[in-house]
Design an enzyme around this catalytic site. Structure first.
Site, PDB file in Angstrom:
ATOM      1  N   HIS A 372       0.778  -1.239   0.000  1.00  0.00           N
ATOM      2  CA  HIS A 372       0.000   0.000   0.000  1.00  0.00           C
ATOM      3  C   HIS A 372       0.816   1.299   0.000  1.00  0.00           C
ATOM      4  O   HIS A 372       0.270   2.366  -0.265  1.00  0.00           O
ATOM      5  CB  HIS A 372      -0.937   0.004   1.213  1.00  0.00           C
ATOM      6  CG  HIS A 372      -2.312   0.507   0.904  1.00  0.00           C
ATOM      7  ND1 HIS A 372      -2.555   1.536   0.006  1.00  0.00           N
ATOM      8  CD2 HIS A 372      -3.527   0.136   1.368  1.00  0.00           C
ATOM      9  CE1 HIS A 372      -3.861   1.760  -0.051  1.00  0.00           C
ATOM     10  NE2 HIS A 372      -4.478   0.927   0.761  1.00  0.00           N
ATOM     11  N   TYR A 486     -14.008   4.562  10.268  1.00  0.00           N
ATOM     12  CA  TYR A 486     -13.171   5.117   9.195  1.00  0.00           C
ATOM     13  C   TYR A 486     -13.715   4.598   7.871  1.00  0.00           C
ATOM     14  O   TYR A 486     -13.901   3.401   7.699  1.00  0.00           O
ATOM     15  CB  TYR A 486     -11.743   4.619   9.410  1.00  0.00           C
ATOM     16  CG  TYR A 486     -10.686   5.096   8.429  1.00  0.00           C
ATOM     17  CD1 TYR A 486      -9.733   6.025   8.819  1.00  0.00           C
ATOM     18  CD2 TYR A 486     -10.604   4.578   7.138  1.00  0.00           C
ATOM     19  CE1 TYR A 486      -8.734   6.441   7.944  1.00  0.00           C
ATOM     20  CE2 TYR A 486      -9.615   4.990   6.255  1.00  0.00           C
ATOM     21  CZ  TYR A 486      -8.679   5.923   6.661  1.00  0.00           C
ATOM     22  OH  TYR A 486      -7.691   6.333   5.797  1.00  0.00           O
ATOM     23  N   SER A 488     -12.711   5.166   3.808  1.00  0.00           N
ATOM     24  CA  SER A 488     -11.678   5.747   2.983  1.00  0.00           C
ATOM     25  C   SER A 488     -12.270   6.420   1.748  1.00  0.00           C
ATOM     26  O   SER A 488     -13.191   5.886   1.140  1.00  0.00           O
ATOM     27  CB  SER A 488     -10.778   4.596   2.564  1.00  0.00           C
ATOM     28  OG  SER A 488      -9.519   5.069   2.331  1.00  0.00           O
ATOM     29  N   THR A 499      -5.629  10.126   0.029  1.00  0.00           N
ATOM     30  CA  THR A 499      -6.947   9.773   0.542  1.00  0.00           C
ATOM     31  C   THR A 499      -7.367  10.776   1.605  1.00  0.00           C
ATOM     32  O   THR A 499      -6.541  11.489   2.161  1.00  0.00           O
ATOM     33  CB  THR A 499      -6.939   8.370   1.189  1.00  0.00           C
ATOM     34  OG1 THR A 499      -6.028   8.384   2.286  1.00  0.00           O
ATOM     35  CG2 THR A 499      -6.539   7.297   0.194  1.00  0.00           C
TER      36      THR A 499
END
Length: 658
Positions: A372, A486, A488, A499
């Site tokens: 990532h 959360y 994204s 993001t």
């Protein structure tokens, strides 16, 4: 004004948009080397993309307090309000001024790009489960093409065609079309290509089209995250022409591009993969791949030992390979087995540091597992969609295709590593740690078939808001509280955007959840519908703000990063337990939707959390949830199902069953 961009960071990206028709592949030069021939150069819009805005400090504080409201009692909230006030009028004001000045001096990038790379690359936790997600492909619509060798050959060639198309500037630029009839047309493309790059974004904007940042795409190929003490590095070598193949813990490489940069003939690639699949060597006693699952400092030290033991050149072949193709020996039993296999596997047959691993199981089930740090879901999902489309609609090989009669033993090199006792001990320790960790992970999934996007839109509700509301209700029913959540959202509409966070837990979702879970009989269907509408409206506002770079999470993160970089004592706002609590994301959620995607998933980001991958389809809703022993994923999903059922009942005017 950018619309409500339905772009989530990972793993969601824009919906599949029409592309140039694919052409069948043949060896040699010519159109078969490319997926498409865009008349607008791939990076045509990049120079003129708008810059990610630094939000106003007062807006950030206001949004932060709104997100804290449902999580805190009155006393805690008053304290947090005080911390915010003194931050906004004191050190925060000074830091914000410095951040804006710094941003003005670095117009080639965004204020979040550097700190965000740092956040990933300085993290010392294993990339497995903590960071790397997976997305799995739907099966090929033609069942006979799901054979492991056929699918591996077709997907590999489609992936290399994507690489060639990207590097030749022939890949359609990534654009979010609000009105495709106007902007996704040949006549518009013929016009816009003559507009200088420095102005092209404005031309697209005039017809309601929003080009997206493509700066991450080059890292898709020939790239690896290298472990280093305290901070890793991203390595890319675009000159390398070989593919890395892993099978049963063994490493193989062969050239997939010839000296002129053309794709090696299809029948040869098929022959080489068949040769690798026919290797009956037992799995190595010390599978090197486990090291990529280690703590980053431990792995950095072991890598230095590997280099010192004469493996430098071999490691370079691994790191520079175009990508890593993993041929697994196991057939996939069901969706839960699929998730476990693609998210972590048994640790022997992945190079977790590679920008992505293309995994093909024994039965042809395929997925992308990606690291990532280098990029987000927009780039990965575009690649994913194109590979699925090309490999299924213009497959390079068919079940009747014969591999070349070439001697693959001359073309395929099996890599061997020199391991001393310290390295063998390191691999054994990594394996034990890996096995112990993955054993604690539970994954479960549901499919809710009473309706989906079509029904919810008829009710004038945001499908995403309803899914998020279901998670809030489920957690309240299961654990009796509202927790940090959360979701994204991509900021790829801006240059070097990464993001932003949508904070779905709000005073509206809390009120609505409590009505459904604790006192459904005291509310009429109309009242419940009204509360759902309020949640949907507010969620739509949060999503729009996040996509526009107007959340609060990245701004507060950048201010904190700046304070640390300047050696300033950490402001009280960041020491407030409420700040720690809202960043301890018990519900970490991400959505993806594409005709190419079967299921996607990731692990929880905190030990007592859930990792929630979900998709709202036209007529059903899917949810894939992971948890560690502190939480019960199965029970959570039962509560999600109950929440969705209750909401559908309310929308249909039926009483809620207790």
């Amino acid at each position: 004004m950018v619309p409500r961009l339905l772009l989530r960071a990972w793993p969601r990206g824009p919906a599949l948009v029409s592309r140039a028709p694919c052409r069948p592949l043949s060896a040699g030069t010519g159109p078969s080397q490319y997926l498409q021939h865009s008349i607008v150069p791939t990076m045509h819009y990049q120079d003129s993309l708008p810059r990610l805005p630094v939000p106003k400090l007062e807006d950030t504080i206001r949004r932060y307090l709104s997100a804290q409201k449902p999580l805190l009692d009155d006393d805690q909230f008053r304290k947090t309000e005080q911390f915010c006030k003194s931050f906004e009028n004191g050190i925060g004001k000074e830091l914000h001024k410095q951040l804006v000045a710094q941003d003005q001096q670095n117009k080639h990038t965004s204020y979040i790009s550097g700190p965000w790379f740092d956040m990933y690359l300085t993290a010392r936790d294993s990339v497995v489960l903590n960071f790397n997600p997976f997305i799995s492909f739907n099966p090929d619509p033609k069942p006979e093409y799901n054979d492991q060798l056929i699918r591996a050959t077709n997907m590999t060639i489609s992936a290399i065609r994507f690489l060639k198309t990207l590097r030749a500037g022939l890949l359609e630029p990534e654009v979010f079309h609000l009105n495709p009839a106007k902007s996704d047309t040949d006549s518009f493309k013929r016009l816009i290509r003559f507009v200088p790059s420095s102005l092209s974004w404005y031309g697209a904007y005039l017809v309601n089209a929003y080009p997206l940042d493509m700066s991450q795409y080059f890292r898709l190929f020939n790239s690896t995250r290298l472990p280093k003490p305290t901070r890793d590095e991203l390595f890319t070598d675009e000159k390398a022409k070989h593919l890395l193949v892993l099978r049963r813990g063994h490493f193989y490489i062969f050239d997939i591009l010839d000296q002129d940069g053309n794709i090696v003939s299809t029948s040869e690639i098929q022959a080489h993969l068949k040769y690798i699949l026919s290797d009956v060597s037992p799995a190595p006693e010390f599978p090197l791949a486990y090291l990529t699952s280690e703590n980053r400092d431990v792995w950095a030290e072991l890598r230095q030992q590997l280099i010192g033991s004469g493996n430098e050149e071999t490691l370079r072949k691994v790191d520079s390979a175009v990508f890593c193709l993993c041929l697994d020996d196991v057939p996939i039993k069901d969706l839960i087995h699929l998730s476990h296999n693609m998210l972590h596997g048994d640790g022997t047959n992945r190079w977790f540091d590679k920008s992505f691993n293309l995994i093909i199981a024994k039965d042809g089930t395929a997925a992308v597992h990606f690291e990532h740090a280098w990029g987000d879901g927009v780039a990965v999902l575009r690649f994913f969609n194109e590979v699925f489309k090309d490999s299924t609609q213009a497959p390079a090989v068919t079940p009747q295709s014969q591999p070349a009669t070439t001697d693959s033993s001359l073309a395929v090199q099996k890599l061997s590593f020199k391991l001393n006792d310290a390295l063998k001990t390191g691999i054994t320790a990594a394996k034990q740690k890996f096995d112990a960790t993955v054993k604690t992970l539970t994954i479960d999934c549901i499919q809710f078939h009473r309706g989906g996007k079509e029904f919810l839109k008829r009710q004038k509700l945001s499908p995403d808001a309803v899914a998020q509301l279901a998670f809030q209700m489920a957690f309240l029913r299961q654990y009796g509280q509202t927790v940090a959540t959360y979701e994204s959202c991509s900021t790829a509409a801006f240059k070097h955007g990464r993001t932003e966070t949508i904070r779905p837990a709000s005073i509206f979702t809390k009120k609505c959840s409590e009505a459904f879970v604790r006192a459904p009989s005291t509310h009429s269907a109309g009242e419940l519908q009204q509360m759902m509408a309020e949640c949907s409206k507010y969620h739509g506002q949060l999503t729009k703000e996040a996509a526009m770079g107007q959340g609060f999470d990245r701004h507060l993160f950048a201010l904190r990063y700046l304070a640390a970089a300047k050696g300033i004592v950490l402001p009280e706002l960041y020491l407030d337990p409420a700040y720690g609590q809202i960043n301890h994301n018990i519900l970490s959620t991400s959505t993806l939707n594409s005709p190419a995607v079967n299921i996607g998933g990731f692990a929880p980001v905190v030990p007592d959390g859930f990792g929630v991958g979900y998709a709202v389809h036209d007529n059903w809703i899917g949810c894939n949830v992971s948890s560690y022993p502190g939480r019960n994923a199965r029970e959570f999903l039962q509560c999600v199902e109950k929440a969705l059922g209750d909401m559908f009942d309310a929308l249909e005017g039926k009483p809620i069953k207790t």
